[in-house]
Write an enzyme that holds these catalytic residues in place. Structure first.
Site, PDB file in Angstrom:
ATOM      1  N   SER A 129       0.805  -1.227   0.000  1.00  0.00           N
ATOM      2  CA  SER A 129       0.000   0.000   0.000  1.00  0.00           C
ATOM      3  C   SER A 129       0.837   1.275   0.000  1.00  0.00           C
ATOM      4  O   SER A 129       0.317   2.353  -0.291  1.00  0.00           O
ATOM      5  CB  SER A 129      -0.955   0.016   1.197  1.00  0.00           C
ATOM      6  N   LYS A 167       0.149   4.619   6.778  1.00  0.00           N
ATOM      7  CA  LYS A 167      -0.478   5.407   5.714  1.00  0.00           C
ATOM      8  C   LYS A 167      -0.057   6.871   5.843  1.00  0.00           C
ATOM      9  O   LYS A 167       0.462   7.294   6.864  1.00  0.00           O
ATOM     10  CB  LYS A 167      -2.012   5.317   5.799  1.00  0.00           C
TER      11      LYS A 167
END
Length: 207
Positions: A129, A167
């Site tokens: 990710s 993230k």
């Protein structure tokens, strides 16, 4: 050489003996059994101190990768101050990130690379990710413990579902956007999240 405690000397001698007789180092469990330590975290702590003092070198990705350093190598390592950064195996809601039960091991990091930071931990990244930020599957991120973040920071966050994720952080009108660095993935939108720390570096092993 930096003086060892009695327990550290016992552990070092046991490792040397196992390598001499078997040809490979003992596991953490075997070390604990040999010197009378029931807690693997305590053994990891002693190994981290042996490493920071320049007596051994470890590979954090392999359970038995302990190398005895010769005197010249140990003296060279002794010149540089080393800090032991805990490697977090899991993140548990409601517990401090560096709670003993969360720690899988310790990574020796030269203090000069820690940018003066003391409250650090490392976490293995799983998945792709964050590949466009240069963080790959299997990398270890070096994280400074903090409970807040600025927009655009890469963070380790605990979501409302008690899942830890790496993230990029954005606080928007009525929600928080945890943005992956992968054009094929959608952002995570949550009302709130717990910031565990800010990513300040990446450690990677090459094949």
């Amino acid at each position: 050489m930096t003086k060892l405690s009695k327990r550290q000397q016992q552990i070092l001698e046991f490792i040397k003996q196992e390598v001499k007789t078997k040809g490979y180092p003992p596991s953490v469990r075997e070390i604990g059994e040999a010197v009378g330590l029931a807690s693997s975290s305590t053994v990891h702590g002693h190994l981290a101190r042996l490493e920071s003092k320049g007596y051994i070198r470890r590979d954090p990705t392999k359970p038995r990768a302990i190398e005895i350093l010769d005197n010249d190598m140990a003296k060279e390592r002794e010149k540089e101050e080393i800090i032991s950064v805990p490697i977090i195996g899991k993140v548990t809601a409601g517990q401090p990130i560096t709670a003993v039960e969360n720690i899988e091991g310790y990574f020796p990091l030269p203090k000069r690379l820690a940018a003066g930071e003391e409250q650090l931990f490392m976490l293995e990244v799983m998945g792709d990710s964050m590949i466009e930020a240069g963080i790959l599957d299997g990398d270890y991120v070096i994280v400074r413990q903090q409970s807040s973040a600025n927009n655009g920071d890469i963070v380790v966050a605990m979501t409302e579902d008690n899942e830890a994720t790496v993230k990029r952080f954005f606080k928007e009108k009525d929600h928080i956007r945890l943005q992956p660095e992968n054009a094929h993935l959608e952002p995570i939108i949550v009302r709130d999240c717990t910031i565990l720390g800010k990513v300040i570096g990446v450690y990677r092993l090459f094949d």
